[in-house]
Scaffold this active site. Structure first.
Site, PDB file in Angstrom:
ATOM      1  CB  CYS A 437      -0.961  -0.001   1.189  1.00  0.00           C
ATOM      2  SG  CYS A 437      -0.179   0.331   2.777  1.00  0.00           S
ATOM      3  CG  HIS A 649      -2.916   4.395   7.068  1.00  0.00           C
ATOM      4  ND1 HIS A 649      -3.951   3.555   6.734  1.00  0.00           N
ATOM      5  CD2 HIS A 649      -1.994   4.248   6.087  1.00  0.00           C
ATOM      6  CE1 HIS A 649      -3.680   2.917   5.616  1.00  0.00           C
ATOM      7  NE2 HIS A 649      -2.487   3.324   5.196  1.00  0.00           N
TER       8      HIS A 649
END
Length: 730
Positions: A437, A649
């Site tokens: 990611c 996040h």
């Protein structure tokens, strides 16, 4: 027949040598820019250089003797065990360098004493030169990193919570010291002897005018992808040592000369037939100016006798280079005529030009002869490319220039391996899977945990499943799993891997497809019904129903003990008490009761991020800049995981705004809209290192179990939430 026999026996000397060569190449190639920088420094500033400069010349010795081997050691260690392996590998290699220097000093002192005792003048004494530890680095660094990795696996499950950093730091330091001593007394004498033996062998070939004979080994090795073991394992280290002493080395030209290949391609251009003749001119341009020698291999495989033309051309080129005393000051990578002249010694331009012309001319004449006198078909370049890719073990990066987009399909068919029709660049067994990611700490860690559980449950304990940031990927992975918006970025870094795109991280049906693919590739004899769906195709199809597990995969899953299914992957830090509340090593909880809200007030993803981020700020873990980065991350890639969970996040660039690792938990009983998905749980993450991953793995396991999700929905206190994440799963 040979390929089939090798597959059944499980061992192939050719493939083994290819893997060794690839490993050596992977250690050397990333550091070629440093070798070129050293070559430029040498060419300009040594006493015989273009612009002599004594102060700058003082950097030449330390670069070749310390910097370049340690860079290779860093790369080699990192290949095995990331940053931890890199550090230990460099420490161990420093021991080999120091041990070599000490041995040389002892030999020189003894020789000088004998020289003086014989009544000779001290000024006439010729000391033995330093041995540059390139081969030592390529042996010692990966070995030390591998041992460190195995040692960590021995005690990783037995470290008390809060002592991880202490154990990790001291274990690496202590083992690094031991490896340094072992390299000093153990490997250094062996490498010194090996380098002396190899150097004497090359000198003997040159003195006997037999150096062109090495083309009998090098040219066939190139076609069968064995050249890296010869080139980067032997010729490059010897060439660098030679250049360090003489300012140039002919050894750099033995493999990189583009003449033999371009001669074959020109012969096909004028005397070939069909598709081979049509594609040869473009291939010649790519090979000669781009330096991609691989592109002419299929033309040789179409008519194997042409290997004699390549050998003849190689021998002619080497003979001319030796006659003119040419050499390069550093390796030429890639083997382009432009790169070769870019690192040529100042007295070698004419000789190199004549050597390339001689190699091309001899290769062209021999190829023309073989094409004329032998039977020639219509030039099935696609089939030859497929054969080349089968030998290589993955798709060719230049095959499209020969055959168009269909080359990969032809290669897959020729390989005959189960699962080869997935359209990927990978055709062999699968041993390394990465979930990638943007930041490498939130969604990828969750996805990797779920996928790892499935892979372990299927019985593949030796398949590594981990997570990383896309920015840290390299082309070492067999399978790369990403959210569909990130797949194109991941492909740029891992072109030869199988790429799988997912929409959701918790319950994507693509995970079952990955497990089936692993089963088909790693157990071809039991994969008669192997999946043939394109693992990279149609990202929109990620939500399609998963294929039911069957065959060997289903049997292994049924036979495997349930408690083993959630085993952590090698190298994953997992405390013995997985239910304990992890901390940063300073007594601060990753998820504290004050960071848990049972009834959130947000109404959508934007306000949900604000609410989760505010809890991280209040906990003293981040500043407001990190919350802004959480919004920036969500604007590019959704952090919705599936099963009603979102894990917002920050971006990778925002890690500098994190003060400590922490998590926040917000529950929305009625659900909120999150990029088109109903979300009841929002978990904010800020990770400095890996401290938060233990709890994040528990979160992943919890949300993969509907019963546990229901318990979270019914929980009435923050302590109950913590207890649910701490409970061992049945």
């Amino acid at each position: 027949m040979t390929t089939t026999t090798e597959a059944k026996s499980g061992f192939s000397p050719r493939v083994t040598l290819q893997k060794v060569g690839t490993s050596l190449s992977n250690m050397v190639m990333p550091n070629i820019p440093a070798l070129i920088a050293w070559g430029i420094l040498t060419a300009f500033f040594i006493e015989d250089g273009w612009t002599p400069n004594a102060p700058l010349e003082s950097a030449v010795g330390p670069m070749i003797h310390y910097l370049l081997p340690l860079l290779i050691a860093n790369t080699g260690g990192r290949m095995i065990y990331e940053a931890r392996g890199a550090v230990v590998g460099v420490i161990a290699t420093m021991g080999v360098i120091a041990g070599s220097d000490w041995l040389i000093a002892q030999d020189n002192a003894a020789a000088l004493e004998k020289w003086l005792a014989a009544g000779n003048a001290e000024s006439a004494f010729e000391a033995l030169p330093e041995v540059h530890m390139f081969i030592g680095a390529m042996i010692m660094a990966p070995l030390a990193a591998w041992i460190m990795k195995k040692l960590d696996q021995l005690w990783q499950d037995h470290i008390p919570a809060g002592f991880e950093m202490l154990v990790n730091m001291f274990s690496a330091g202590i083992f690094g010291f031991i490896a340094l001593v072992a390299g000093f007394f153990g490997l250094a004498p062996l490498v010194n002897g090996l380098m002396t033996l190899l150097a004497e062998g090359v000198a003997a070939l040159i003195n006997a005018h037999l150096l062109p004979v090495v083309s009998i080994l090098i040219e066939p090795a190139k076609v069968f992808f064995l050249n890296n073991a010869i080139n980067h394992g032997v010729l490059t280290p010897l060439g660098i040592s030679d250049a360090g002493t003489n300012g140039k080395s002919v050894l750099f030209l033995l493999e990189s000369n583009p003449g033999p290949g371009v001669g074959i391609l020109l012969a096909y251009t004028f005397f070939g037939r069909g598709a081979a003749r049509a594609s040869a001119p473009g291939a010649a341009i790519i090979q000669f100016f781009g330096g991609i020698h691989e592109i002419y291999f299929p033309y040789v495989l179409m008519k194997p006798i042409l290997i004699l033309a390549a050998i003849g051309g190689g021998m002619a080129g080497v003979a001319v280079n030796v006659a003119f005393g040419t050499g390069l000051i550093s390796p030429a990578a890639p083997g382009s005529i432009l790169a070769i002249f870019g690192v040529a010694a100042r007295d070698s331009y004419l000789g190199i030009a004549l050597a390339v012309l001689a190699a091309a001319g001899v290769s062209f004449l021999l190829s023309t002869l073989f094409l004329k006198i032998g039977k020639q078909d219509d030039g099935d370049i696609a089939s030859a490319t497929a054969k080349m890719e089968q030998m290589k073990g993955k798709k060719s990066s230049v095959s499209g220039a020969l055959t168009g987009a269909g080359a990969g399909a032809a290669a897959a068919g020729a390989a005959g391996a189960a699962g080869a029709a997935d359209g990927s660049d990978h055709t062999g067994p699968i041993s390394k899977i990465v979930f990638a990611c943007d930041a490498g700490m939130g969604s990828s860690a969750m996805g990797a945990t779920v996928l790892r559980k499935k892979v372990r449950a299927a019985g593949f304990d030796d398949v590594e499943v981990t997570n990383k940031a896309i920015s840290s990927l390299n082309d070492e992975w067999d399978v790369v799993v990403t959210q569909k918006e990130l797949t194109d970025r991941a492909r740029q870094r891992t072109g030869s891997a199988i790429h799988v795109s997912v929409d959701q991280f918790m319950n994507s049906p693509r995970y079952d497809e990955v497990v089936e693919l692993v089963d088909a590739r790693n157990n071809p004899d039991s994969a008669d019904d192997a999946p043939t769906a394109d693992a990279e195709a149609a990202d929109a199809g990620a939500g399609a129903p998963a294929a039911a597990a069957s065959g060997a995969h289903g049997r292994r899953a049924a036979e495997r003990p349930a408690e083993d299914s959630a085993a952590a992957a090698p190298g994953t830090a997992t405390p013995a008490d997985a239910g304990a509340e992890p901390d940063t090593g300073e007594g601060t909880e990753i998820l504290s009761p004050d960071s848990i809200v049972l009834t959130g007030t947000a109404s959508d993803s934007a306000t949900g991020i604000d609410e989760a981020g505010a809890l991280l700020v209040a906990a003293g873990a981040v500043d407001q800049g990190y919350v802004d980065a959480m919004h920036a991350r969500e604007a590019t890639v959704s952090t919705f995981m599936g099963n009603g969970l979102a894990i917002p996040h920050g971006t990778n660039d925002a890690k500098s705004t994190i003060k400590r690792s922490a998590m926040s938990f917000v529950r929305y009983p009625e659900g909120i809209e999150w990029n088109g998905n109903s979300t009841k749980f929002v978990i904010g993450i800020a990770g400095v290192g890996d401290e938060h991953l233990v709890l994040l793995q528990k979160v992943a396991m919890t949300f993969s179990d509907p019963a546990q999700v229901e318990r979270l929905e019914q929980a009435t206190s923050a302590q109950e939430i913590l207890a649910i994440f701490g409970d061992e799963k049945e």
